[in-house]
Design a protein around this motif. Structure first.
Motif, PDB file in Angstrom:
ATOM      1  N   GLN A 121      26.895 -48.554  60.426  1.00 25.21           N
ATOM      2  CA  GLN A 121      26.731 -49.348  61.762  1.00 25.21           C
ATOM      3  C   GLN A 121      25.997 -50.528  61.851  1.00 25.21           C
ATOM      4  OE1 GLN A 121      25.018 -46.475  64.465  1.00 25.21           O
ATOM      5  NE2 GLN A 121      24.703 -47.847  66.088  1.00 25.21           N
ATOM      6  N   TYR A 122      24.962 -50.502  61.056  1.00 31.20           N
ATOM      7  CA  TYR A 122      24.020 -51.761  61.108  1.00 31.20           C
ATOM      8  C   TYR A 122      24.614 -52.881  60.414  1.00 31.20           C
ATOM      9  CZ  TYR A 122      20.897 -47.983  63.394  1.00 31.20           C
ATOM     10  OH  TYR A 122      20.598 -46.855  64.175  1.00 31.20           O
ATOM     11  N   PHE A 123      25.162 -52.478  59.069  1.00 31.23           N
ATOM     12  CA  PHE A 123      25.363 -53.579  58.375  1.00 31.23           C
ATOM     13  C   PHE A 123      26.942 -53.327  58.107  1.00 31.23           C
ATOM     14  CE2 PHE A 123      21.115 -52.964  57.624  1.00 31.23           C
ATOM     15  CZ  PHE A 123      20.564 -54.187  57.455  1.00 31.23           C
ATOM     16  N   PRO A 124      27.843 -53.768  58.833  1.00 30.03           N
ATOM     17  CA  PRO A 124      29.182 -53.233  58.879  1.00 30.03           C
ATOM     18  C   PRO A 124      30.044 -54.109  57.749  1.00 30.03           C
ATOM     19  CG  PRO A 124      28.915 -54.497  60.857  1.00 30.03           C
ATOM     20  CD  PRO A 124      27.521 -54.156  60.414  1.00 30.03           C
ATOM     21  N   GLU A 125      29.348 -55.154  57.424  1.00 30.89           N
ATOM     22  CA  GLU A 125      29.934 -56.269  56.239  1.00 30.89           C
ATOM     23  C   GLU A 125      29.528 -55.879  55.031  1.00 30.89           C
ATOM     24  OE1 GLU A 125      25.867 -57.662  56.759  1.00 30.89           O
ATOM     25  OE2 GLU A 125      27.196 -56.800  58.085  1.00 30.89           O
ATOM     26  N   VAL A 126      28.769 -54.860  54.645  1.00 30.28           N
ATOM     27  CA  VAL A 126      28.271 -54.264  53.439  1.00 30.28           C
ATOM     28  C   VAL A 126      28.809 -52.969  53.106  1.00 30.28           C
ATOM     29  CG1 VAL A 126      26.467 -53.679  51.935  1.00 30.28           C
ATOM     30  CG2 VAL A 126      26.159 -55.480  53.976  1.00 30.28           C
ATOM     31  N   PRO A 127      29.795 -52.914  52.184  1.00 36.61           N
ATOM     32  CA  PRO A 127      30.395 -51.670  51.810  1.00 36.61           C
ATOM     33  C   PRO A 127      29.414 -50.543  51.233  1.00 36.61           C
ATOM     34  CG  PRO A 127      31.104 -53.281  50.290  1.00 36.61           C
ATOM     35  CD  PRO A 127      30.316 -53.893  51.120  1.00 36.61           C
ATOM     36  N   PHE A 128      29.103 -49.448  51.808  1.00 39.04           N
ATOM     37  CA  PHE A 128      27.946 -48.877  51.364  1.00 39.04           C
ATOM     38  C   PHE A 128      28.180 -47.151  51.482  1.00 39.04           C
ATOM     39  CE2 PHE A 128      23.753 -46.360  51.993  1.00 39.04           C
ATOM     40  CZ  PHE A 128      23.412 -46.994  50.648  1.00 39.04           C
ATOM     41  N   THR A 129      28.215 -46.260  50.613  1.00 43.80           N
ATOM     42  CA  THR A 129      28.098 -45.025  50.664  1.00 43.80           C
ATOM     43  C   THR A 129      26.920 -44.406  50.057  1.00 43.80           C
ATOM     44  OG1 THR A 129      30.514 -44.910  50.869  1.00 43.80           O
ATOM     45  CG2 THR A 129      29.454 -43.000  50.359  1.00 43.80           C
ATOM     46  N   ALA A 130      25.931 -43.966  50.883  1.00 41.07           N
ATOM     47  CA  ALA A 130      24.722 -43.467  49.964  1.00 41.07           C
ATOM     48  C   ALA A 130      25.048 -42.357  49.104  1.00 41.07           C
ATOM     49  CB  ALA A 130      23.781 -42.772  51.140  1.00 41.07           C
ATOM     50  N   VAL A 131      24.070 -42.320  47.955  1.00 41.02           N
ATOM     51  CA  VAL A 131      24.290 -41.303  46.723  1.00 41.02           C
ATOM     52  C   VAL A 131      22.898 -40.701  46.734  1.00 41.02           C
ATOM     53  CG1 VAL A 131      26.094 -42.410  45.762  1.00 41.02           C
ATOM     54  CG2 VAL A 131      23.937 -42.998  44.981  1.00 41.02           C
ATOM     55  N   TRP A 132      21.859 -41.112  47.351  1.00 42.11           N
ATOM     56  CA  TRP A 132      20.549 -40.612  47.076  1.00 42.11           C
ATOM     57  C   TRP A 132      19.755 -41.353  48.360  1.00 42.11           C
ATOM     58  CZ3 TRP A 132      16.007 -43.490  46.948  1.00 42.11           C
ATOM     59  CH2 TRP A 132      14.906 -42.733  46.414  1.00 42.11           C
ATOM     60  N   ALA A 133      18.687 -40.416  48.811  1.00 39.62           N
ATOM     61  CA  ALA A 133      17.612 -40.805  49.867  1.00 39.62           C
ATOM     62  C   ALA A 133      16.265 -40.158  49.247  1.00 39.62           C
ATOM     63  CB  ALA A 133      18.095 -40.423  51.223  1.00 39.62           C
ATOM     64  N   LEU A 134      15.318 -40.832  49.906  1.00 45.83           N
ATOM     65  CA  LEU A 134      13.842 -40.566  49.956  1.00 45.83           C
ATOM     66  C   LEU A 134      13.791 -40.437  51.217  1.00 45.83           C
ATOM     67  CD1 LEU A 134      10.855 -39.725  48.236  1.00 45.83           C
ATOM     68  CD2 LEU A 134      10.450 -41.833  49.323  1.00 45.83           C
ATOM     69  N   VAL A 135      13.236 -39.399  51.917  1.00 40.67           N
ATOM     70  CA  VAL A 135      12.811 -39.090  53.383  1.00 40.67           C
ATOM     71  C   VAL A 135      11.180 -39.070  53.398  1.00 40.67           C
ATOM     72  CG1 VAL A 135      13.024 -38.156  55.647  1.00 40.67           C
ATOM     73  CG2 VAL A 135      15.058 -38.481  54.064  1.00 40.67           C
ATOM     74  N   ALA A 136      10.377 -39.643  53.672  1.00 32.71           N
ATOM     75  CA  ALA A 136       8.997 -39.613  53.696  1.00 32.71           C
ATOM     76  C   ALA A 136       8.515 -39.511  55.380  1.00 32.71           C
ATOM     77  CB  ALA A 136       8.134 -40.588  52.933  1.00 32.71           C
ATOM     78  N   THR A 137       7.706 -38.507  55.787  1.00 27.65           N
ATOM     79  CA  THR A 137       7.505 -38.515  57.191  1.00 27.65           C
ATOM     80  C   THR A 137       5.946 -38.222  57.215  1.00 27.65           C
ATOM     81  OG1 THR A 137       9.247 -37.528  57.593  1.00 27.65           O
ATOM     82  CG2 THR A 137       7.820 -37.204  59.394  1.00 27.65           C
ATOM     83  N   TRP A 138       5.209 -39.063  58.167  1.00 25.53           N
ATOM     84  CA  TRP A 138       3.933 -38.799  58.622  1.00 25.53           C
ATOM     85  C   TRP A 138       3.866 -38.356  60.100  1.00 25.53           C
ATOM     86  CZ3 TRP A 138       5.684 -42.546  55.418  1.00 25.53           C
ATOM     87  CH2 TRP A 138       5.377 -42.927  54.278  1.00 25.53           C
ATOM     88  N   ASP A 139       3.348 -36.778  60.024  1.00 25.29           N
ATOM     89  CA  ASP A 139       3.563 -36.255  61.208  1.00 25.29           C
ATOM     90  C   ASP A 139       2.364 -35.634  61.951  1.00 25.29           C
ATOM     91  OD1 ASP A 139       4.869 -34.490  62.968  1.00 25.29           O
ATOM     92  OD2 ASP A 139       4.523 -32.782  61.776  1.00 25.29           O
TER      93      ASP A 139
END
Length: 253
Positions: A121-139
């Motif tokens: 949505q934010y980078f429509p010109e960049v072909p991207f499919t995520a294969v990994w993520a790190l989610v870090a949250t300060w709650d």
């Protein structure tokens, strides 16, 4: 007016990726200026031309590569030390006073689908499919020396397809900017040297200070954006690309 406030709260809550024990997160120890253990990533994360496979989620609002960060008073980017890191909200957190720091690396298809959808949505010109993520949250984290009930909740999401890499910073609720060791007021959590937000590649060339960093204005970061979604900042970081369009300055709200 109350209905609008509820809608705003729901919008900001929806920005946050799932976190906590129900999704298998690990919680950092209760320790002033502490950090996670070293996290070996399942795939390399490319940060300005360098591949990284070891990182730390630091209590003071920083995800760092290679080495942990215990410094609590933020410096402006670029840093002299040359240690690359992402700083959703670098300030003097003390989770002994309140709050928790959660993190997980994941290849869960549902979470990766959400990453892919957001980045497309934010980078429509960049072909991207995520294969990994790190989610870090300060709650709901408190500040050092706190004599108030003020807390901050924010998040960093790192995601990659093993070549192209993005960071996303989400802000749910920001109530303080400064711990007392950085010159802040114990009762307000304000003053002194306020928090820093952005990222630094460590090469003194590729870095970004989110507007308001190390000024009182950083308190309002949950109302700012570079992707037309208040409370969210997103950057492509495998190479130097600031924002998503040439209209970035018009995206701040």
């Amino acid at each position: 007016m109350a209905r609008d406030g509820a809608q705003d709260s729901h919008q900001h809550q929806s920005l946050m990726y799932p976190y906590g024990p129900d999704v298998g997160d690990t919680k950092n120890p209760k320790s002033d200026d502490g950090t996670s253990p070293m996290i070996s990533t399942a795939v390399p994360f490319t940060f300005y031309g360098k591949e990284h496979n070891k990182l730390f989620v630091n209590n003071n609002g920083v995800v760092s590569f290679g080495v942990n960060v215990s410094q609590y008073t933020p410096d402006p980017f670029p840093l002299d030390a040359g240690s690359p890191f992402v700083a959703p909200y670098w300030g003097d957190v003390n989770n002994e006073f309140g709050g928790d720091i959660w993190w997980r690396q994941t290849q869960d298809p549902k979470l990766l689908s959400r990453c892919t959808e957001d980045i497309n949505q934010y980078f429509p010109e960049v072909p991207f499919t995520a294969v990994w993520a790190l989610v870090a949250t300060w709650d709901h984290v408190a500040y050092f020396g706190s004599a108030s009930k003020k807390t901050n909740t924010f998040q960093a999401v790192l995601t990659t397809n093993e070549k192209i890499a993005f960071i996303m910073m989400n802000y749910l609720d920001i109530q303080w900017t400064t711990g007392i060791a950085s010159g802040g007021d114990a009762k307000t959590g304000l003053g002194g040297t306020p928090a820093q937000a952005g990222f630094d590649s460590g090469d003194k060339t590729n870095y970004y200070n989110i507007p308001g960093s190390r000024t009182p204005d950083i308190l309002n970061i949950a109302s700012t954006t570079n992707v037309r979604v208040p409370g969210r900042w997103v950057f492509q970081v495998d190479e130097f690309v600031i924002g998503v369009t040439t209209e970035q300055s018009d995206c701040l709200v």
